[in-house]
Scaffold this motif. Structure first.
Motif, PDB file in Angstrom:
ATOM      1  N   ALA A  64       2.295  -6.881   7.885  1.00  0.00           N
ATOM      2  CA  ALA A  64       2.091  -8.043   7.013  1.00  0.00           C
ATOM      3  C   ALA A  64       0.610  -8.167   6.694  1.00  0.00           C
ATOM      4  CB  ALA A  64       2.607  -9.298   7.693  1.00  0.00           C
ATOM      5  N   PRO A  65       0.258  -8.813   5.607  1.00  0.00           N
ATOM      6  CA  PRO A  65      -1.157  -8.985   5.265  1.00  0.00           C
ATOM      7  C   PRO A  65      -1.869  -9.768   6.363  1.00  0.00           C
ATOM      8  CG  PRO A  65       0.238  -9.500   3.396  1.00  0.00           C
ATOM      9  CD  PRO A  65       1.142  -9.361   4.572  1.00  0.00           C
ATOM     10  N   PRO A  66      -3.123  -9.492   6.628  1.00  0.00           N
ATOM     11  CA  PRO A  66      -3.852 -10.226   7.667  1.00  0.00           C
ATOM     12  C   PRO A  66      -4.062 -11.686   7.256  1.00  0.00           C
ATOM     13  CG  PRO A  66      -5.347  -8.841   6.406  1.00  0.00           C
ATOM     14  CD  PRO A  66      -3.965  -8.504   5.942  1.00  0.00           C
ATOM     15  N   SER A 124      12.854  17.871  -0.966  1.00  0.00           N
ATOM     16  CA  SER A 124      13.348  16.573  -1.441  1.00  0.00           C
ATOM     17  C   SER A 124      13.065  15.539  -0.354  1.00  0.00           C
ATOM     18  CB  SER A 124      14.846  16.627  -1.771  1.00  0.00           C
ATOM     19  OG  SER A 124      15.595  16.939  -0.604  1.00  0.00           O
ATOM     20  N   TYR A 125      13.038  14.227  -0.742  1.00  0.00           N
ATOM     21  CA  TYR A 125      12.647  13.162   0.180  1.00  0.00           C
ATOM     22  C   TYR A 125      13.540  11.940  -0.020  1.00  0.00           C
ATOM     23  CZ  TYR A 125       8.403  15.962   0.553  1.00  0.00           C
ATOM     24  OH  TYR A 125       7.526  16.989   0.749  1.00  0.00           O
ATOM     25  N   SER A 126      13.671  11.153   1.054  1.00  0.00           N
ATOM     26  CA  SER A 126      14.357   9.867   0.985  1.00  0.00           C
ATOM     27  C   SER A 126      13.678   8.924   1.974  1.00  0.00           C
ATOM     28  CB  SER A 126      15.853  10.012   1.314  1.00  0.00           C
ATOM     29  OG  SER A 126      16.030  10.494   2.635  1.00  0.00           O
ATOM     30  N   ALA A 127      13.809   7.591   1.736  1.00  0.00           N
ATOM     31  CA  ALA A 127      13.154   6.591   2.587  1.00  0.00           C
ATOM     32  C   ALA A 127      14.106   5.429   2.808  1.00  0.00           C
ATOM     33  CB  ALA A 127      11.851   6.119   1.956  1.00  0.00           C
ATOM     34  N   SER A 128      14.030   4.828   4.012  1.00  0.00           N
ATOM     35  CA  SER A 128      14.903   3.693   4.334  1.00  0.00           C
ATOM     36  C   SER A 128      14.494   2.425   3.605  1.00  0.00           C
ATOM     37  CB  SER A 128      14.889   3.453   5.848  1.00  0.00           C
ATOM     38  OG  SER A 128      13.570   3.144   6.292  1.00  0.00           O
ATOM     39  N   SER A 129      13.298   2.356   3.083  1.00  0.00           N
ATOM     40  CA  SER A 129      12.821   1.193   2.327  1.00  0.00           C
ATOM     41  C   SER A 129      11.669   1.653   1.460  1.00  0.00           C
ATOM     42  CB  SER A 129      12.382   0.073   3.274  1.00  0.00           C
ATOM     43  OG  SER A 129      11.977  -1.066   2.554  1.00  0.00           O
ATOM     44  N   GLY A 130      11.354   0.844   0.431  1.00  0.00           N
ATOM     45  CA  GLY A 130      10.300   1.231  -0.478  1.00  0.00           C
ATOM     46  C   GLY A 130      10.754   2.335  -1.414  1.00  0.00           C
ATOM     47  N   ASP A 131       9.810   2.899  -2.141  1.00  0.00           N
ATOM     48  CA  ASP A 131      10.093   3.975  -3.090  1.00  0.00           C
ATOM     49  C   ASP A 131       9.280   5.202  -2.706  1.00  0.00           C
ATOM     50  OD1 ASP A 131      11.788   2.397  -4.691  1.00  0.00           O
ATOM     51  OD2 ASP A 131      10.055   1.504  -5.694  1.00  0.00           O
ATOM     52  N   ILE A 132       9.910   6.399  -2.794  1.00  0.00           N
ATOM     53  CA  ILE A 132       9.221   7.652  -2.482  1.00  0.00           C
ATOM     54  C   ILE A 132       9.446   8.622  -3.621  1.00  0.00           C
ATOM     55  CG2 ILE A 132      11.167   8.665  -1.182  1.00  0.00           C
ATOM     56  CD1 ILE A 132       9.006   9.874   0.692  1.00  0.00           C
ATOM     57  N   ALA A 139       0.837  -1.206   0.000  1.00  0.00           N
ATOM     58  CA  ALA A 139       0.000   0.000   0.000  1.00  0.00           C
ATOM     59  C   ALA A 139       0.870   1.254   0.000  1.00  0.00           C
ATOM     60  CB  ALA A 139      -0.941  -0.010   1.198  1.00  0.00           C
ATOM     61  N   SER A 140       0.246   2.395  -0.196  1.00  0.00           N
ATOM     62  CA  SER A 140       0.947   3.679  -0.260  1.00  0.00           C
ATOM     63  C   SER A 140       0.548   4.565   0.916  1.00  0.00           C
ATOM     64  CB  SER A 140       0.642   4.410  -1.573  1.00  0.00           C
ATOM     65  OG  SER A 140       1.108   3.654  -2.680  1.00  0.00           O
ATOM     66  N   SER A 141       1.476   5.461   1.281  1.00  0.00           N
ATOM     67  CA  SER A 141       1.219   6.458   2.318  1.00  0.00           C
ATOM     68  C   SER A 141       1.628   7.826   1.778  1.00  0.00           C
ATOM     69  CB  SER A 141       2.008   6.137   3.594  1.00  0.00           C
ATOM     70  OG  SER A 141       1.810   7.144   4.575  1.00  0.00           O
ATOM     71  N   THR A 142       0.825   8.848   2.036  1.00  0.00           N
ATOM     72  CA  THR A 142       1.112  10.215   1.583  1.00  0.00           C
ATOM     73  C   THR A 142       1.897  10.955   2.667  1.00  0.00           C
ATOM     74  OG1 THR A 142      -0.911  10.261   0.257  1.00  0.00           O
ATOM     75  CG2 THR A 142       0.126  12.391   0.770  1.00  0.00           C
ATOM     76  N   ILE A 143       3.037  11.503   2.289  1.00  0.00           N
ATOM     77  CA  ILE A 143       3.894  12.249   3.209  1.00  0.00           C
ATOM     78  C   ILE A 143       3.620  13.743   3.006  1.00  0.00           C
ATOM     79  CG2 ILE A 143       6.238  12.642   4.018  1.00  0.00           C
ATOM     80  CD1 ILE A 143       5.224   9.747   4.280  1.00  0.00           C
ATOM     81  N   HIS A 144       3.241  14.422   4.102  1.00  0.00           N
ATOM     82  CA  HIS A 144       2.957  15.859   4.052  1.00  0.00           C
ATOM     83  C   HIS A 144       4.069  16.614   4.788  1.00  0.00           C
ATOM     84  CE1 HIS A 144      -1.128  15.250   2.520  1.00  0.00           C
ATOM     85  NE2 HIS A 144      -1.223  14.241   3.385  1.00  0.00           N
ATOM     86  N   SER A 145       4.642  17.621   4.130  1.00  0.00           N
ATOM     87  CA  SER A 145       5.667  18.468   4.740  1.00  0.00           C
ATOM     88  C   SER A 145       5.078  19.838   5.046  1.00  0.00           C
ATOM     89  CB  SER A 145       6.877  18.626   3.806  1.00  0.00           C
ATOM     90  OG  SER A 145       7.551  17.393   3.656  1.00  0.00           O
ATOM     91  N   ASN A 146       5.345  20.304   6.242  1.00  0.00           N
ATOM     92  CA  ASN A 146       4.937  21.655   6.650  1.00  0.00           C
ATOM     93  C   ASN A 146       6.220  22.451   6.908  1.00  0.00           C
ATOM     94  OD1 ASN A 146       3.658  23.922   7.548  1.00  0.00           O
ATOM     95  ND2 ASN A 146       3.072  23.067   9.534  1.00  0.00           N
ATOM     96  N   ALA A 147       6.629  23.244   5.927  1.00  0.00           N
ATOM     97  CA  ALA A 147       7.907  23.961   6.003  1.00  0.00           C
ATOM     98  C   ALA A 147       7.676  25.459   5.820  1.00  0.00           C
ATOM     99  CB  ALA A 147       8.879  23.451   4.940  1.00  0.00           C
ATOM    100  N   GLN A 155       5.689  -1.295  -1.830  1.00  0.00           N
ATOM    101  CA  GLN A 155       5.795  -2.548  -2.573  1.00  0.00           C
ATOM    102  C   GLN A 155       7.208  -3.124  -2.426  1.00  0.00           C
ATOM    103  OE1 GLN A 155       3.128  -3.831  -4.276  1.00  0.00           O
ATOM    104  NE2 GLN A 155       4.297  -5.695  -4.570  1.00  0.00           N
ATOM    105  N   GLY A 156       7.303  -4.393  -1.986  1.00  0.00           N
ATOM    106  CA  GLY A 156       8.593  -5.060  -1.823  1.00  0.00           C
ATOM    107  C   GLY A 156       9.245  -4.819  -0.477  1.00  0.00           C
ATOM    108  N   ALA A 157       8.651  -3.989   0.382  1.00  0.00           N
ATOM    109  CA  ALA A 157       9.231  -3.736   1.704  1.00  0.00           C
ATOM    110  C   ALA A 157       8.880  -4.869   2.663  1.00  0.00           C
ATOM    111  CB  ALA A 157       8.730  -2.406   2.249  1.00  0.00           C
ATOM    112  N   GLN A 158       9.699  -5.008   3.716  1.00  0.00           N
ATOM    113  CA  GLN A 158       9.454  -6.009   4.737  1.00  0.00           C
ATOM    114  C   GLN A 158       8.609  -5.405   5.853  1.00  0.00           C
ATOM    115  OE1 GLN A 158      10.407  -9.244   4.485  1.00  0.00           O
ATOM    116  NE2 GLN A 158      11.138  -8.651   2.431  1.00  0.00           N
TER     117      GLN A 158
END
Length: 643
Positions: free
Chosen positions: A445-447, A392-400, A373-381, A412-415
């Motif tokens: 994990a999926p239920p 700019s953005y970076s993530a420890s896993s997945g794609d952003i 699934a996807s999550s929306t990241i909101h920045s308040n700057a 997708q593909g994250a643990q």
């Protein structure tokens, strides 16, 4: 010749006085005037005179001339009073023996009260002396004899003046009286011939103009005051002595003493800077405004700066703040119209601000997602300095992905676990100031797959498992007999529930019954709490006696909480199909007792489905009257004290 000699002497004396009088108005050699500055809240400063040379990073080599600012001082030095003392000579025009004041000399004084810069009122007094009397002999030459005669004039009227810093030109009209005293011949006494001209009064009028050279604030030299003087004396050469208009020229010159008035204000200058606060590299505009400079002189501007590079040679200049460190800096303008006292300077300050980095916080929506699934990241700057921001953005896993205030994290593909997302923001400076913030996204994990649908037997048992609330008498069971208090009608309901629930446990072994006890509000909270505990314990004990395992219960004692209201009781009776209209009407007459009776109960809830017991009072039970009675069969419970 006598008039010319006296005029020359008067002018010489006036010029001798002019030098020291003029010197009093100028600073003496060797003296200095300190610059007095005042600063307003915007940082602009005004000063009367220019301070000694101020070092700056940039000073134009040849300032361009700028037209002088408005001269606010003209007219402010107009004196209130002007006193004139001088020499005066009256000449008949044309020269005639018919005019008794054909050629007299003396002094003139007048005092002028100035109503404003242009208009004044003048009072004039003049006195003249004649030491020669000329006899005109018929057919022969005229003869002069020594004599003594005096003439006085008393006049007043308006004066119009045109005033300039160096001179004053005026015109006036005076009206009054001319008085000629009797004329006596020297060394002659006793005979009528010794006083050939008697005393005489005449109307006098003087119309003329004059020119004053302004020597200082308090003194001026009247170069010339020329007037037409008209009198109406009798003809001394006529035996009849008829009066007629006598035309004369009056010339005067002397010193003018001036009193009152304000001195012309000295030149001033005011500086302003826009804007007053900048960051290094942003330009600052400087403006100088002068006043009280002579309008016919050209004002030059000389700009200096203690920090920054100042470029400009007119009323405005630009300050280059590149590479300046944070702090306060001063810009100075020196204005001059070329006169000795025709200069002024002013200073203004500007502030180079300390640059502040942007600030940022970020959040995830939703904060917890399943893998894929996807999550929306909101920045308040924001930038405290109002700069443009770059994200700019970076993530420890997945794609952003995202380059503005919003980004999307794809798991997708994250643990399973936590993904750390870093939100970065830079401002548009070179080099840029940066800030960052992090947010955690929980990846689940999926239920597990859903359980198989319930067997038909379970559905049948759940449908058969009819739950009914259990009702008790007032104050039952008691502390002395906790095993009692259950009437037959309610025991029959519990027996049926025990049989159905035991069969249900064969298919749903984790199921249990939730028993909730209630009491009417007549007892104290402590008493009602213990009473409802006994009621749920009695209900559980009965079910256990009939085969329900003791560990399949959850007990709750509510005391007098969760009371049913009169409106709820009315609705229950309306929904009860077993009651006839007559029975409902009868019950409504005992509504208060019914409200109390309906709150003496134990509710039953099935844990697996949440099914709750039906709250339907047993109106048709054989023991109905015992249930509804407000009096207990044993010792009465304590009652609440009325407030």
């Amino acid at each position: 010749m006598k008039f010319a000699a006296r005029m020359f002497a008067t002018i010489a004396v006036a010029f001798l006085l002019a030098c020291p009088l003029r010197a009093d108005d100028t600073p003496k050699p060797g003296t200095t005037t300190k610059a007095v500055t005042t600063t307003d809240k915007d940082g602009a400063a005004n000063s009367r005179v220019a301070p000694p040379g101020t070092a700056g990073e940039a000073t134009p080599a040849a300032p361009a001339p700028t037209p002088a600012p408005p001269y606010a001082g003209e007219g402010s030095d107009t004196p209130k009073l002007e006193l004139f003392l001088g020499y005066s000579n009256v000449l008949a025009t044309p020269m005639s023996f018919r005019n008794r004041i054909a050629d007299v000399q003396g002094g003139d004084t007048n005092i002028a009260f100035n109503l404003n810069r242009y208009l004044g009122l003048v009072g004039d007094f003049a006195g003249y002396h004649a030491d020669t009397l000329t006899f005109d002999q018929a057919g022969g030459p005229s003869r002069d004899v020594g004599a003594d005669g005096k003439v006085f004039t008393y006049m007043g009227g308006p004066r119009l003046s045109y005033r300039r810093p160096r001179f004053t030109l005026f015109g006036q009209a005076l009206f009054g009286d001319a008085n000629a005293r009797q004329v006596t011949i020297n060394q002659c006494t006793g005979a009528p011939v010794c006083t050939p001209l008697p005393s005489e009064n005449s109307f006098g009028m003087a119309l003329g103009a004059g020119l004053d050279l302004n020597l200082s604030r308090h003194f001026a030299f009247r170069i010339i005051q020329a007037e037409y003087l008209m009198t109406h004396f009798k003809d001394p050469s006529s035996s009849v002595g008829t009066s007629s208009i006598r035309n004369n020229l009056r010339l005067s010159s002397g010193i003018v003493f001036r009193y009152g008035g304000n001195p012309a204000p000295p030149p001033t200058a005011a500086c302003s800077l826009q804007p007053g606060e900048v960051f290094a590299g942003e330009p600052v505009s400087a403006t100088a405004t002068g006043s009280n400079f002579l309008p016919k002189r050209t004002v030059t501007y000389n700009w200096t700066g203690a920090g920054g590079k100042v470029a400009g040679n007119g009323a405005s200049a630009q300050v280059d703040t590149t590479e300046l460190q944070p702090g306060e800096y001063v810009v100075t303008a020196n204005l001059s119209d070329g006169r000795k006292n025709g200069s002024a300077s002013c200073s203004a300050r500007f502030m180079v601000k300390q640059p502040r980095p942007p600030v940022i916080s970020c959040s995830a929506d939703p904060a917890s997602v399943q893998i894929g699934a996807s999550s929306t990241i909101h920045s308040n700057a924001s930038s405290p300095d109002g700069r443009r921001l770059i994200y700019s953005y970076s993530a420890s896993s997945g794609d952003i992905a995202g380059n503005d205030a919003t980004a999307t994290l794809n798991t997708q593909g994250a643990q399973p676990g936590h993904i750390t997302v870093t939100c970065n923001v830079n401002d548009d400076r070179v080099p840029a100031l940066t800030a960052s913030s992090t947010v955690m996204v929980d990846v689940q994990a999926p239920p597990p797959p859903p359980p198989p649908p319930p067997a038909p037997e379970i559905k049948r048992l759940e449908a058969k498992l009819a739950l009914h609330s259990i009702y008790f008498q007032t104050a039952r069971p008691t502390e002395e007999h906790p095993e009692g208090g259950l009437l037959d009608s309610q025991a029959d309901i519990l027996r049926a529930l025990a049989e159905d629930f035991k069969n249900y446990l064969k298919y749903m072994p984790d199921a249990h019954l939730i028993l909730g006890g209630h009491a009417d509000p007549r007892g104290t909270p402590e008493y009602n709490k213990k009473l409802t505990e006994r009621r749920v314990e009695r209900t559980k004990a009965f079910l256990v006696e009939h085969g329900v395992p003791a560990d399949h219960f959850e007990l709750k004692a509510f005391g007098e909480e969760d009371q049913l209201t009169a409106d709820q009781i009315k609705q229950q009776m309306a929904d009860n199909a077993e009651l006839s209209p007559e029975e409902r009407q009868k019950m409504m007459s005992n509504l208060r007792l019914l409200v109390l009776a309906n709150n003496r109960r134990v509710d039953v809830t099935l844990s697996t489905t949440g099914q709750q017991s039906v709250r339907r009072y047993p109106f048709n039970a054989k023991d109905f009257l015992a249930l509804i009675s407000p009096k207990g069969g044993e010792k009465k419970p304590p009652v609440k004290k009325k407030p």
